[in-house]
Write a protein that holds these residues in place. Structure first.
Motif, PDB file in Angstrom:
ATOM      1  N   GLY A 104       0.813  -1.213   0.000  1.00 10.99           N
ATOM      2  CA  GLY A 104       0.000   0.000   0.000  1.00 10.99           C
ATOM      3  C   GLY A 104       0.845   1.260   0.000  1.00 10.99           C
ATOM      4  N   THR A 107       2.471   1.586  -3.577  1.00  4.53           N
ATOM      5  CA  THR A 107       1.564   1.888  -4.691  1.00  4.53           C
ATOM      6  C   THR A 107       0.562   2.998  -4.384  1.00  4.53           C
ATOM      7  N   GLY A 108       0.376   3.306  -3.107  1.00  4.42           N
ATOM      8  CA  GLY A 108      -0.630   4.294  -2.734  1.00  4.42           C
ATOM      9  C   GLY A 108      -2.036   3.712  -2.731  1.00  4.42           C
ATOM     10  N   ARG A 109      -2.142   2.384  -2.856  1.00  2.26           N
ATOM     11  CA  ARG A 109      -3.448   1.709  -2.879  1.00  2.26           C
ATOM     12  C   ARG A 109      -3.405   0.508  -1.956  1.00  2.26           C
ATOM     13  N   ASP A 111      -6.115  -2.916  -0.438  1.00  2.00           N
ATOM     14  CA  ASP A 111      -7.419  -3.554  -0.590  1.00  2.00           C
ATOM     15  C   ASP A 111      -8.232  -3.247   0.669  1.00  2.00           C
ATOM     16  N   LEU A 151      -6.138   6.500   1.925  1.00  2.00           N
ATOM     17  CA  LEU A 151      -6.006   5.271   1.150  1.00  2.00           C
ATOM     18  C   LEU A 151      -7.356   4.616   0.869  1.00  2.00           C
ATOM     19  N   ALA A 154      -9.307   4.614  -2.585  1.00  2.00           N
ATOM     20  CA  ALA A 154      -8.680   3.847  -3.662  1.00  2.00           C
ATOM     21  C   ALA A 154      -8.631   2.351  -3.350  1.00  2.00           C
ATOM     22  N   ALA A 155      -9.160   1.943  -2.195  1.00  2.00           N
ATOM     23  CA  ALA A 155      -9.117   0.537  -1.810  1.00  2.00           C
ATOM     24  C   ALA A 155      -9.973  -0.306  -2.763  1.00  2.00           C
ATOM     25  N   ALA A 156      -9.491  -1.483  -3.041  1.00  2.00           N
ATOM     26  CA  ALA A 156     -10.203  -2.376  -3.960  1.00  2.00           C
ATOM     27  C   ALA A 156     -10.501  -3.695  -3.256  1.00  2.00           C
TER      28      ALA A 156
END
Length: 162
Positions: A104, A107-109, A111, A151, A154-156
C-alpha cells in the motif's frame, strides 16, 4: 539498592503522592545516596536546574518534563497509574498484513481488508493511548488515521464482513 527498591521509601512515596517535584527529587537523592550531579543523567536536567527545582526557585509544569523525570527515576507503574505496557508483539501485524501495508505504501493503494485492519489497529492504539493519558501522541495517531482515510477511497476488493 535498585531504583525499584528506592520506591519503597515512605518519604519518597509521600512526595510522589503530593506530586511535590522538589521533594521527589530531594527524597530520591536521599534514598539513593546521590548528589544533584549524579541525578543529571537520570532526569536529563543540568545540576543548576535540579538545584533550582529543589529550592523552589523553579517549578515543574511541563508534562514532557514530568514524564522524563518519572521515567528517569523509574517510578513504578502502580504509582503512576499507568497499566503495564503490553509486549510489542501484541501490536505487530501478521506477516501477510505487513506485506499488504508495504504494498500500500509503495503503490498508494490498499485492498479493503488491509484498510479495515489498519483502521482497527489504529483505533486500538488510540484507546490504549486514552488509557495511559497519551495526549501528546494524539498528533501522531491523527496523522496515521488521516493516512488510512486517504487510502480508503482507492481501496479495492470485497467489503470486509464482521
Amino acid at each position: 539498592m535498585s531504583s525499584r527498591g528506592l520506591w519503597a521509601d515512605v518519604r519518597l512515596r509521600a512526595a510522589w503522592a503530593r506530586q511535590d517535584w522538589a521533594a521527589i527529587l530531594r527524597e530520591y537523592r536521599r534514598a539513593a545516596g546521590l548528589s544533584q550531579r549524579d541525578l543529571e543523567p537520570l532526569v536529563g536536567l543540568p545540576q543548576p536546574h535540579i538545584s533550582a527545582i529543589e529550592s523552589g526557585r523553579r517549578r515543574i509544569t511541563s508534562a514532557e518534563l514530568m514524564a522524563r523525570i518519572t521515567e528517569g527515576l523509574q517510578v513504578p507503574d502502580e504509582l503512576t497509574g499507568i497499566p503495564a505496557r503490553p509486549a510489542l508483539d501484541e501490536w505487530s501485524p501478521a506477516a501477510e498484513l505487513r506485506d499488504r501495508i508495504a504494498h500500500g505504501h509503495r503503490t498508494g493503494r490498499v485492498d479493503l481488508r488491509t484498510a479495515d485492519w489498519i483502521g482497527r489497529v489504529l483505533a486500538e492504539h488510540r484507546r490504549a493511548e486514552d488509557e495511559v493519558g497519551g495526549r501528546a501522541l494524539w498528533p501522531v495517531v491523527r496523522s496515521q488515521l488521516d493516512s488510512v482515510t486517504q487510502l480508503l477511497p482507492a481501496a479495492a476488493g470485497p467489503q470486509p464482513t464482521g
